[in-house]
Design a protein around this motif. Structure first.
Motif, PDB file in Angstrom:
ATOM      1  N   GLU A   1       0.840  -1.197   0.000  1.00 47.53           N
ATOM      2  CA  GLU A   1       0.000   0.000   0.000  1.00 47.53           C
ATOM      3  C   GLU A   1       0.878   1.250   0.000  1.00 47.53           C
ATOM      4  OE1 GLU A   1      -0.499  -2.477   2.346  1.00 47.53           O
ATOM      5  OE2 GLU A   1      -2.241  -3.387   1.375  1.00 47.53           O
ATOM      6  N   LYS A   2       0.389   2.260  -0.695  1.00 44.46           N
ATOM      7  CA  LYS A   2       1.127   3.526  -0.758  1.00 44.46           C
ATOM      8  C   LYS A   2       0.166   4.687  -0.539  1.00 44.46           C
ATOM      9  CE  LYS A   2       4.487   2.037  -4.296  1.00 44.46           C
ATOM     10  NZ  LYS A   2       3.956   0.740  -4.767  1.00 44.46           N
ATOM     11  N   THR A   3       0.681   5.759   0.064  1.00 44.63           N
ATOM     12  CA  THR A   3      -0.085   7.001   0.196  1.00 44.63           C
ATOM     13  C   THR A   3       0.453   8.001  -0.813  1.00 44.63           C
ATOM     14  OG1 THR A   3      -0.424   6.627   2.556  1.00 44.63           O
ATOM     15  CG2 THR A   3      -0.716   8.878   1.766  1.00 44.63           C
ATOM     16  N   ARG A   4      -0.453   8.673  -1.504  1.00 38.26           N
ATOM     17  CA  ARG A   4      -0.030   9.727  -2.436  1.00 38.26           C
ATOM     18  C   ARG A   4      -0.920  10.944  -2.246  1.00 38.26           C
ATOM     19  NH1 ARG A   4       3.512   8.164  -7.200  1.00 38.26           N
ATOM     20  NH2 ARG A   4       2.094   9.415  -8.450  1.00 38.26           N
ATOM     21  N   ALA A   5      -0.332  12.134  -2.492  1.00 36.92           N
ATOM     22  CA  ALA A   5      -1.152  13.350  -2.503  1.00 36.92           C
ATOM     23  C   ALA A   5      -2.044  13.293  -3.738  1.00 36.92           C
ATOM     24  CB  ALA A   5      -0.254  14.576  -2.553  1.00 36.92           C
ATOM     25  N   GLY A   6      -3.275  13.707  -3.602  1.00 40.28           N
ATOM     26  CA  GLY A   6      -4.161  13.740  -4.769  1.00 40.28           C
ATOM     27  C   GLY A   6      -4.594  12.364  -5.201  1.00 40.28           C
ATOM     28  N   ARG A   7      -5.204  12.281  -6.371  1.00 38.87           N
ATOM     29  CA  ARG A   7      -5.817  11.040  -6.818  1.00 38.87           C
ATOM     30  C   ARG A   7      -4.968  10.287  -7.832  1.00 38.87           C
ATOM     31  NH1 ARG A   7     -11.145  11.600  -9.606  1.00 38.87           N
ATOM     32  NH2 ARG A   7     -11.108   9.334  -9.561  1.00 38.87           N
ATOM     33  N   PHE A   8      -3.803  10.830  -8.201  1.00 37.34           N
ATOM     34  CA  PHE A   8      -3.069  10.172  -9.286  1.00 37.34           C
ATOM     35  C   PHE A   8      -2.401   8.894  -8.788  1.00 37.34           C
ATOM     36  CE2 PHE A   8       0.155   9.386 -12.437  1.00 37.34           C
ATOM     37  CZ  PHE A   8      -0.612   9.490 -13.579  1.00 37.34           C
ATOM     38  N   PRO A   9      -2.671   7.759  -9.438  1.00 36.81           N
ATOM     39  CA  PRO A   9      -2.137   6.487  -8.947  1.00 36.81           C
ATOM     40  C   PRO A   9      -0.635   6.346  -9.210  1.00 36.81           C
ATOM     41  CG  PRO A   9      -3.351   6.148 -10.988  1.00 36.81           C
ATOM     42  CD  PRO A   9      -3.522   7.598 -10.612  1.00 36.81           C
ATOM     43  N   PRO A  10       0.050   5.584  -8.389  1.00 35.05           N
ATOM     44  CA  PRO A  10       1.491   5.370  -8.590  1.00 35.05           C
ATOM     45  C   PRO A  10       1.750   4.405  -9.736  1.00 35.05           C
ATOM     46  CG  PRO A  10       0.750   4.136  -6.680  1.00 35.05           C
ATOM     47  CD  PRO A  10      -0.434   4.907  -7.179  1.00 35.05           C
ATOM     48  N   LEU A  11       1.412   4.835 -10.923  1.00 32.68           N
ATOM     49  CA  LEU A  11       1.597   4.038 -12.132  1.00 32.68           C
ATOM     50  C   LEU A  11       2.273   4.925 -13.171  1.00 32.68           C
ATOM     51  CD1 LEU A  11      -1.946   2.353 -12.330  1.00 32.68           C
ATOM     52  CD2 LEU A  11       0.191   1.267 -11.572  1.00 32.68           C
ATOM     53  N   ASN A  12       2.758   4.307 -14.237  1.00 31.16           N
ATOM     54  CA  ASN A  12       3.453   5.041 -15.284  1.00 31.16           C
ATOM     55  C   ASN A  12       2.497   6.014 -15.989  1.00 31.16           C
ATOM     56  OD1 ASN A  12       4.337   5.433 -18.208  1.00 31.16           O
ATOM     57  ND2 ASN A  12       6.161   4.555 -17.287  1.00 31.16           N
ATOM     58  N   ALA A  13       2.817   7.318 -15.851  1.00 31.24           N
ATOM     59  CA  ALA A  13       1.886   8.340 -16.351  1.00 31.24           C
ATOM     60  C   ALA A  13       1.783   8.309 -17.871  1.00 31.24           C
ATOM     61  CB  ALA A  13       2.336   9.717 -15.869  1.00 31.24           C
ATOM     62  N   VAL A  14       2.898   8.029 -18.552  1.00 26.12           N
ATOM     63  CA  VAL A  14       2.858   7.986 -20.018  1.00 26.12           C
ATOM     64  C   VAL A  14       1.977   6.827 -20.487  1.00 26.12           C
ATOM     65  CG1 VAL A  14       4.256   7.618 -22.091  1.00 26.12           C
ATOM     66  CG2 VAL A  14       5.081   9.145 -20.277  1.00 26.12           C
ATOM     67  N   ALA A  15       2.092   5.685 -19.792  1.00 24.20           N
ATOM     68  CA  ALA A  15       1.267   4.521 -20.154  1.00 24.20           C
ATOM     69  C   ALA A  15      -0.213   4.820 -19.944  1.00 24.20           C
ATOM     70  CB  ALA A  15       1.685   3.304 -19.327  1.00 24.20           C
ATOM     71  N   LEU A  16      -0.535   5.502 -18.843  1.00 19.07           N
ATOM     72  CA  LEU A  16      -1.943   5.864 -18.616  1.00 19.07           C
ATOM     73  C   LEU A  16      -2.397   6.880 -19.656  1.00 19.07           C
ATOM     74  CD1 LEU A  16      -2.383   6.053 -14.734  1.00 19.07           C
ATOM     75  CD2 LEU A  16      -2.556   4.096 -16.280  1.00 19.07           C
ATOM     76  N   GLY A  17      -1.508   7.790 -20.016  1.00 21.93           N
ATOM     77  CA  GLY A  17      -1.847   8.771 -21.049  1.00 21.93           C
ATOM     78  C   GLY A  17      -2.153   8.093 -22.373  1.00 21.93           C
ATOM     79  N   GLU A  18      -1.377   7.066 -22.712  1.00 19.66           N
ATOM     80  CA  GLU A  18      -1.639   6.334 -23.966  1.00 19.66           C
ATOM     81  C   GLU A  18      -3.000   5.642 -23.913  1.00 19.66           C
ATOM     82  OE1 GLU A  18       3.066   5.525 -25.028  1.00 19.66           O
ATOM     83  OE2 GLU A  18       1.878   3.907 -24.124  1.00 19.66           O
ATOM     84  N   LEU A  19      -3.330   5.071 -22.729  1.00 19.95           N
ATOM     85  CA  LEU A  19      -4.656   4.466 -22.553  1.00 19.95           C
ATOM     86  C   LEU A  19      -5.752   5.513 -22.755  1.00 19.95           C
ATOM     87  CD1 LEU A  19      -6.820   2.436 -21.476  1.00 19.95           C
ATOM     88  CD2 LEU A  19      -6.120   3.102 -19.158  1.00 19.95           C
ATOM     89  N   PHE A  20      -5.597   6.667 -22.098  1.00 20.53           N
ATOM     90  CA  PHE A  20      -6.639   7.695 -22.202  1.00 20.53           C
ATOM     91  C   PHE A  20      -6.703   8.282 -23.610  1.00 20.53           C
ATOM     92  CE2 PHE A  20      -5.856   8.157 -17.448  1.00 20.53           C
ATOM     93  CZ  PHE A  20      -6.939   7.355 -17.126  1.00 20.53           C
ATOM     94  N   ASP A  21      -5.549   8.369 -24.309  1.00 25.84           N
ATOM     95  CA  ASP A  21      -5.569   8.822 -25.711  1.00 25.84           C
ATOM     96  C   ASP A  21      -6.454   7.895 -26.547  1.00 25.84           C
ATOM     97  OD1 ASP A  21      -3.822  10.921 -25.247  1.00 25.84           O
ATOM     98  OD2 ASP A  21      -2.040   9.808 -25.886  1.00 25.84           O
ATOM     99  N   LEU A  22      -6.269   6.578 -26.343  1.00 19.11           N
ATOM    100  CA  LEU A  22      -7.045   5.606 -27.118  1.00 19.11           C
ATOM    101  C   LEU A  22      -8.533   5.712 -26.784  1.00 19.11           C
ATOM    102  CD1 LEU A  22      -4.624   2.560 -26.757  1.00 19.11           C
ATOM    103  CD2 LEU A  22      -5.174   3.749 -28.896  1.00 19.11           C
ATOM    104  N   LEU A  23      -8.842   5.837 -25.484  1.00 22.59           N
ATOM    105  CA  LEU A  23     -10.245   5.959 -25.087  1.00 22.59           C
ATOM    106  C   LEU A  23     -10.842   7.263 -25.604  1.00 22.59           C
ATOM    107  CD1 LEU A  23     -10.103   4.614 -21.409  1.00 22.59           C
ATOM    108  CD2 LEU A  23     -11.062   3.466 -23.429  1.00 22.59           C
ATOM    109  N   TYR A  24     -10.024   8.325 -25.588  1.00 21.67           N
ATOM    110  CA  TYR A  24     -10.507   9.599 -26.104  1.00 21.67           C
ATOM    111  C   TYR A  24     -10.853   9.481 -27.591  1.00 21.67           C
ATOM    112  CZ  TYR A  24     -10.787  14.490 -27.314  1.00 21.67           C
ATOM    113  OH  TYR A  24     -11.233  15.699 -27.786  1.00 21.67           O
TER     114      TYR A  24
END
Lengths: 443, 73
Positions: free
Chosen positions: A88-111
């Motif tokens: 388990e990890k604590t982070r400020a805000g809602r952004f998950p501790p995952l690769n941001a570029v990879a999530l961006g590519e996912l959201f680009d495709l969904l967009y």
């Protein structure tokens, strides 16, 4: 009117206001459909069903204002907890501790997919047949390469639309995300679809509408058959009552609408064997206060393994209770819903103990199992599977003689949300009134 | 990546033509989800993989351009 959820009651109120004589038949012993209040402390309510709204939900806001109901902001201040592999990890805000570029590519495709779908008539989207033939899981297996994108996609889809990627078609995923305002709006709390809740609980909307309709609303009347003849239509309930009408509105989810016996039969189905249930179980843990705030946490968490794939603070404002709401969605909802109550509670408490160490045991745990709810058959909404939009879409709102259709699944605007249900209610009421001259003309 | 290119990228992702070189992404309609779409575009078009934390430190087109041209991390 068949069904006293938001769609049915909105339409019934419109029709009653226009002077139409109307009876609302509701299968349950309560109104509200997929909204349901849970009293977590004396006078303090949490939403066991639909809960959230945003500024774009204009018809919901109008309806609430007319009923004397107010919105209250969803509190999201503080850090988040994540269990996405490696502890388990604590982070400020809602952004998950995952690769941001990879999530961006996912959201680009969904967009790109959401931009491509035709929002008013998804079955007419260029390439609709191809998009409707594959499941979101098949799409993801081909389109997503990074492990973080593959990990996050089912969690995102579960949160957004309570769907298992293996059973939802890509066309439906695209329509749902587009119809709700796009991925950013649907995902966001402040400035998005989760900005506010209904102060005192969303169940009050239906309760206040039903109170205005008074004796026209009849509970414990499951409708089994709808028979049309030359002179009108007869609606038959489970205990053998017959209600005679000039027109009928069926305002229940597609799987339930399909289970009614129609004579003459429907020219096109309301649901198919591919049509799935929205897979959501909501778990509410009740505490004396929202203890997580003292630890700098918002109550928001996201986990890769269940049962609670996400949690959110759902404490009633200015009331003596802290409520942590857990969402069990997608395939996990089926597994969890099948457990006995003791096992559900044990799994829930174990996971909450890991996510929020030091949290005292809750005073109560409420489980709202929408998957197996006989008079909803899923929540947030029906999940259209492969082939469904092409088969069901063109007739989604087409009346069958004197039988009209309402419900959030008949609204291509805000499909699956309270806003979609209310818009469908206004639409069907106008449709019945405009058909009045021909439909109700004396022979 | 120059400031103009970063500004154009912000405008596209935010669907907000008012964005200038000094606009803060999170005050111009952006959130963490949309931020990842800026980062995927930067990776794709400029070959630089930034983290979400990098972006929080450089949330304007001017700052992002200088972070990107500062080289990969």
């Amino acid at each position: 009117m068949v069904g006293a959820g938001l769609a049915g009651l909105t339409a019934a109120a419109d029709l009653a206001a226009a002077g139409v004589e109307i009876t609302v038949l509701e299968a349950r012993d309560r109104v509200g459909g997929r909204t349901h209040g849970i009293e977590v402390a004396p006078g303090a309510w949490a939403d066991g069903g639909a809960a959230y709204l945003g500024d774009r939900h204009t018809e919901l806001h109008k309806l609430m204002a007319g009923l004397g109901l107010a919105a209250t902001p969803t509190a999201m201040d503080g850090g988040s907890r994540f269990a996405l592999g490696g502890g388990e990890k604590t982070r400020a805000g809602r952004f998950p501790p995952l690769n941001a570029v990879a999530l961006g590519e996912l959201f680009d495709l969904l967009y790109d997919l959401t931009a491509r779908v035709r929002p008013d008539a998804p079955w007419l989207t260029p390439g609709a047949a191809g998009l409707d033939a594959v499941t979101a899981a098949e799409w993801a297996a081909g389109a997503l390469r990074h492990p973080d994108a593959r990990l996050f996609f089912p969690l995102f889809l579960g949160e957004m639309m309570a769907a298992d990627p293996a059973s939802v078609s890509v066309l439906h995923m695209a329509l749902y995300l587009r119809s709700g305002g796009g991925i950013r709006y649907l995902n966001a709390f402040s400035g998005g679809a989760q900005q506010d809740r209904v102060l005192g609980g969303a169940h009050q909307i239906a309760e206040r509408l039903a109170a205005q309709l008074g004796a026209r609303v009849r509970l414990n009347r499951p409708v089994r058959a709808i028979r049309q003849d030359g002179g009108g239509v007869s609606v038959h309930t489970g205990d053998g009552e017959e209600h005679r009408a000039d027109a009928v509105v069926v305002a229940v989810p597609p799987l339930l609408a399909q289970s009614i016996d129609y004579r003459p039969g429907l020219p096109a189905p309301r649901a198919t064997t591919a049509t799935g249930r929205g897979c959501a179980v909501k778990v509410q843990l009740v505490y004396r206060e929202p203890y997580w705030h003292a630890h700098g946490l918002s109550g928001w968490s996201v986990s890769a393994t269940g049962p609670l794939l996400s949690t959110v603070d759902d404490s009633p404002p200015d009331a003596g209770a802290g409520v942590l709401t857990g969402f069990v969605t997608g395939a996990e909802a089926y597994r969890f819903a099948a457990l006995d109550p003791a096992a559900r509670e044990a799994e829930t408490l174990r996971q909450v103990g890991e996510l929020f160490p030091g949290l005292p045991p809750p005073d109560a745990v409420h489980v709202s199992d929408w998957v197996n709810e006989p008079y909803s058959r899923g929540c947030y909404a029906a999940v259209f599977g492969p082939g469904d939009w092409l088969r069901l879409g063109p007739g989604l709102r087409t009346p069958h003689g004197r039988v009209h259709w309402a419900g959030t699944e008949t609204s291509t605007e805000f499909f699956g949300l309270m806003e979609g249900a209310i818009r469908s209610g206004h639409r069907v009421a106008a449709e019945v009134l405009s058909s009045h001259a021909t439909l109700w003309r004396e022979p | 990546m120059n400031v103009y290119q970063a500004t154009v990228l912000f405008r596209r992702v935010l669907e907000n033509p008012q964005v200038t070189a000094e606009s803060d992404f999170f005050h111009a309609g952006g959130d963490s989800l949309l931020a990842t779409r800026v980062l995927s575009a930067v990776a794709r078009e400029y070959g630089v993989e930034l983290t979400f934390e990098d972006f929080l430190l450089a949330p304007t087109p001017a700052a992002l351009a200088s972070t990107v041209t500062g080289g990969p991390r």
